[in-house]
Design a protein around this motif. Structure first.
Motif, mmCIF file in Angstrom:
data_model
loop_
_atom_site.group_PDB
_atom_site.id
_atom_site.type_symbol
_atom_site.label_atom_id
_atom_site.label_comp_id
_atom_site.label_asym_id
_atom_site.label_seq_id
_atom_site.Cartn_x
_atom_site.Cartn_y
_atom_site.Cartn_z
ATOM 1 N N VAL A 296 -4.484 4.462 6.988
ATOM 2 C CA VAL A 296 -4.681 5.484 5.952
ATOM 3 C C VAL A 296 -6.176 5.748 5.775
ATOM 4 O O VAL A 296 -7.002 4.919 6.147
ATOM 5 N N GLY A 297 -6.475 6.877 5.148
ATOM 6 C CA GLY A 297 -7.861 7.172 4.803
ATOM 7 C C GLY A 297 -8.170 6.625 3.420
ATOM 8 O O GLY A 297 -7.346 5.940 2.811
ATOM 9 N N HIS A 298 -9.361 6.977 2.897
ATOM 10 C CA HIS A 298 -9.750 6.516 1.565
ATOM 11 C C HIS A 298 -8.809 7.028 0.476
ATOM 12 O O HIS A 298 -8.728 6.467 -0.606
ATOM 13 N N ASP A 299 -8.122 8.145 0.813
ATOM 14 C CA ASP A 299 -7.195 8.728 -0.164
ATOM 15 C C ASP A 299 -5.761 8.243 0.067
ATOM 16 O O ASP A 299 -4.825 8.807 -0.498
ATOM 17 N N PHE A 300 -5.594 7.217 0.899
ATOM 18 C CA PHE A 300 -4.285 6.598 1.187
ATOM 19 C C PHE A 300 -3.310 7.530 1.891
ATOM 20 O O PHE A 300 -2.122 7.251 1.981
ATOM 21 N N ILE A 340 -9.958 5.883 -6.747
ATOM 22 C CA ILE A 340 -10.869 5.238 -5.793
ATOM 23 C C ILE A 340 -10.677 3.720 -5.815
ATOM 24 O O ILE A 340 -10.529 3.125 -6.879
ATOM 25 N N VAL A 341 -10.690 3.094 -4.637
ATOM 26 C CA VAL A 341 -10.765 1.634 -4.558
ATOM 27 C C VAL A 341 -11.998 1.297 -3.723
ATOM 28 O O VAL A 341 -12.175 1.838 -2.632
ATOM 29 N N ASN A 342 -12.859 0.438 -4.263
ATOM 30 C CA ASN A 342 -14.029 0.010 -3.505
ATOM 31 C C ASN A 342 -13.630 -1.198 -2.651
ATOM 32 O O ASN A 342 -13.591 -2.326 -3.134
ATOM 33 N N HIS A 343 -13.325 -0.933 -1.401
ATOM 34 C CA HIS A 343 -12.837 -2.012 -0.529
ATOM 35 C C HIS A 343 -13.926 -3.009 -0.141
ATOM 36 O O HIS A 343 -13.640 -4.032 0.470
ATOM 37 N N GLU A 344 -15.167 -2.701 -0.494
ATOM 38 C CA GLU A 344 -16.255 -3.658 -0.216
ATOM 39 C C GLU A 344 -16.241 -4.795 -1.237
ATOM 40 O O GLU A 344 -16.872 -5.824 -1.029
ATOM 41 N N VAL A 345 -15.576 -4.563 -2.357
ATOM 42 C CA VAL A 345 -15.628 -5.557 -3.438
ATOM 43 C C VAL A 345 -14.201 -5.960 -3.853
ATOM 44 O O VAL A 345 -13.720 -5.591 -4.913
ATOM 45 N N ILE A 346 -13.561 -6.701 -2.956
ATOM 46 C CA ILE A 346 -12.218 -7.220 -3.261
ATOM 47 C C ILE A 346 -12.330 -8.745 -3.283
ATOM 48 O O ILE A 346 -12.536 -9.362 -2.228
ATOM 49 N N PRO A 347 -12.240 -9.358 -4.444
ATOM 50 C CA PRO A 347 -12.361 -10.823 -4.465
ATOM 51 C C PRO A 347 -11.142 -11.491 -3.832
ATOM 52 O O PRO A 347 -10.067 -10.900 -3.786
ATOM 53 N N SER A 348 -11.338 -12.716 -3.347
ATOM 54 C CA SER A 348 -10.186 -13.488 -2.861
ATOM 55 C C SER A 348 -10.330 -14.921 -3.365
ATOM 56 O O SER A 348 -11.449 -15.428 -3.503
ATOM 57 N N VAL A 349 -9.190 -15.533 -3.637
ATOM 58 C CA VAL A 349 -9.206 -16.880 -4.209
ATOM 59 C C VAL A 349 -8.168 -17.747 -3.507
ATOM 60 O O VAL A 349 -7.030 -17.309 -3.315
ATOM 61 N N VAL A 350 -8.556 -18.958 -3.157
ATOM 62 C CA VAL A 350 -7.593 -19.943 -2.666
ATOM 63 C C VAL A 350 -7.402 -20.925 -3.822
ATOM 64 O O VAL A 350 -8.367 -21.557 -4.267
ATOM 65 N N TYR A 351 -6.142 -21.034 -4.283
ATOM 66 C CA TYR A 351 -5.906 -21.789 -5.517
ATOM 67 C C TYR A 351 -5.633 -23.269 -5.276
ATOM 68 O O TYR A 351 -4.668 -23.831 -5.782
ATOM 69 N N THR A 352 -6.454 -23.891 -4.471
ATOM 70 C CA THR A 352 -6.378 -25.333 -4.247
ATOM 71 C C THR A 352 -7.201 -26.000 -5.345
ATOM 72 O O THR A 352 -7.712 -25.333 -6.239
ATOM 73 N N PHE A 353 -7.381 -27.316 -5.256
ATOM 74 C CA PHE A 353 -8.357 -27.951 -6.139
ATOM 75 C C PHE A 353 -9.420 -28.614 -5.266
ATOM 76 O O PHE A 353 -9.072 -29.464 -4.469
#
Ligand code: FAD
Ligand code: NAI
Length: 464
Positions: A296-300, A340-353
């Motif tokens: 898809v493009g920026h406009d999905f 708009i979605v800024n795909h440069e700033v998508i956080p990710s988390v691994v929920y381990t300890f």
């Protein structure tokens, strides 16, 4: 007769689809959402984010009570016992509550749930359970499923995928996790905390591909200390399921002498692939890329007028919040607004300890693009983390050497998943490391480590 004509039909009611449907309805569009599962919420609510976090939370409490962490704080729990059925009941309660919540939101916002499997019969037409429907615009949000491992058949008893690993009726003696990615480490952590020996077999030379190199190294060290056996550069050749156990044959990734590993349960977690089978995309004229995703493009927009796609079925990280944000944006676009979605700033988390969280570029990626400055701060020197005796990990900030703009933030810390939000917001606002360094952070908080790492970018942290 029920309505069969809509402004928007969304196929799939995961975090991408249900959010898109609700937002479209909020914006005045006559909206339907197709879902074949018995409950709404998709992978995330039913068999993903939510049930896995329920078990991660519960197993962490168990480990704290059973393995002496609480006792070290003067809280003595005598004869700590595991009631796995009750733990599973807690997981199901969380899932039930949240999936019912989406059903309530559909009713509240007047989104029609079309129950059944949806497939295209033309660019603006679909079939659900033998009934034809039409819409001006159709959004594909069909998500993803487990990637199978050739030669390893999943029976959800001895050889399981993530769904089976959430539902084990007893704690396995030895669990072998194939794939040292997010699912393997999260669900491996659950069963290790509850008493299993866990071996991770990873094809690459390091776990957690895609993450910052320093983070991957430190994470492996921490997981090994916790008792994980991690066998990198190793591939699985076959799995013989003998009913009461599984014999895995493994080999060095580059070839060499084969070995066997005996397991009570094998978890296959080598990635996920987009759900496009059975959608009859050809009738709509949609083609897939080499990875089976819908481009898809920026406009999905897909290549076909009036058909959009969001979430796991499209390229990019397979994350619930990415799908949700795309859901909101596509609905706003369909309502004539700017989504708009800024795909440069998508956080990710691994929920381990400890948790592992990241946003933006890794140091390696940033260096490929230009000169960088890096600031690090160990959690050991953060007063709150040290006081709580959870001092493993660090914060690392990667900034552009010339402009000082923050390019990436990487955190290993007990509450890294919560801490990363401020980094994402700072990056969204185009912050420099100096902006973060001169922002007052409450004391004593883990987040002060972000401020100190930002100060370290220019070489002036206070507490190390
Ligand atoms: P999905 O959630 O997969 O939803 C798609 C829906 O479409 C499904 O309900 C499916 O039944 C339906 N569907 C598909 N085809 C059709 C059809 N033809 N007709 C009708 N219905 C159809 N992400 C995070 O951000 N944080 C986490 O902590 C996290 N934990 C996870 C843990 C596990 C064990 C797993 C497996 C995944 C986890 N994820 C997590 C990933 C997250 O679940 C996905 O990124 C997210 O669900 C993707 O949303 P989606 O809307 O694109 O698709
Ligand atoms: P993953 O892509 O995170 O990890 C898969 C791992 O398997 C990789 O390390 C890869 O190198 C390895 N691998 C691939 N083929 C292999 C083979 N034949 N033998 C041994 N190792 C092999 O995929 P995972 O863990 O299955 O998760 C799928 C997706 O679900 C993730 O990409 C993530 O987007 C999402 N997810 C997100 C979570 C979160 O946000 N906390 C939690 C769980 C899943």
């Amino acid at each position: 007769m029920a309505d069969t004509n809509f402004d928007v039909i969304v196929i799939g009611a995961g975090p991408g689809g249900y959010v898109a449907a609700i937002r479209a309805a909020q914006l005045g569009l006559k909206t339907a959402c197709v879902e074949s599962r018995e409950t709404l919420g998709g992978t995330c609510l039913n068999v993903g984010c939510i049930p896995s976090k329920a078990l991660l939370h519960a197993s962490e409490l168990f480990e704290e009570a059973a393995h002496g962490t609480l006792a070290k704080w003067g809280i003595k729990a005598k004869e700590v016992e595991l009631d796995l059925d009750a733990m599973h009941a807690g997981r199901l309660e969380a899932v039930g509550g949240l999936t019912k919540g989406i059903e309530f939101l559909f009713k509240k916002n007047k989104v029609t749930w079309l129950k059944g499997h949806g497939k295209f019969t033309g660019p603006n037409a679909i079939d659900v359970a033998g009934q034809a429907y039409r819409a001006k615009n159709i959004v594909i949000a069909t998500g993803s499923s487990v990637t199978p491992l050739p030669g390893v058949e999943i029976d959800q008893r001895r050889v399981v995928d993530s769904t089976g690993a959430l539902e084990l009726a007893e704690v396995p003696g030895h669990m072998v996790v194939v794939g040292g990615g997010v699912i393997g480490l999260e669900l491996g952590s659950v069963w290790r905390r509850l008493g299993a020996k866990v071996t991770v077999v990873e094809f690459l030379d390091q776990i957690l591909p895609g993450m910052d190199g320093e983070v991957r190294k430190e994470a492996a060290k921490i997981f090994k200390k916790q008792g994980f056996e991690i066998r990198t550069s190793t591939k699985v050749i076959k799995a013989e399921n003998e009913g009461e156990g599984v014999t895995l044959t493994v080999e060095p990734a580059q070839g060499g002498e084969a070995q066997t590993i005996e397991a009570d349960v094998v978890l296959v977690s080598i990635g996920r692939r987009p759900n496009t089978e059975g959608l009859d995309l050809e009738s709509a004229g949609i083609q897939l890329n080499q990875r089976g995703q819908i481009e898809v493009g920026h406009d999905f927009k897909t290549g076909v007028e009036g058909i959009y796609a969001i979430g796991d079925v499209t390229p990019g990280p397979m994350l619930a919040h990415k799908a949700e944000d795309e859901g909101i944006a596509v609905a706003e676009i369909l309502a004539g607004q700017i989504g708009i979605v800024n795909h440069e700033v998508i956080p990710s988390v691994v929920y381990t300890f400890p948790e592992i969280a990241a946003v933006g570029l890794t140091e390696e990626e940033a260096k490929d693009r230009g000169e960088v400055k890096v600031g690090r701060f160990p959690m050991m020197a953060n007063s709150r983390a040290k006081t709580n005796r959870e001092a493993e990990g660090f914060v690392k900030i990667v900034a552009d050497a010339r402009s000082d703009r923050v390019l990436g933030v990487h955190i290993i810390a007990s509450v890294a998943g919560t801490m990363i939000a401020q980094a994402a917001q700072a990056m969204e606002f185009g912050a420099t490391s100096e902006d973060i360094a001169y922002t007052c952070h409450a004391h004593p908080t883990h987040s002060e480590a972000i401020k100190e790492a930002a100060m370290a970018v220019t070489g002036k942290p206070i507490h190390i």
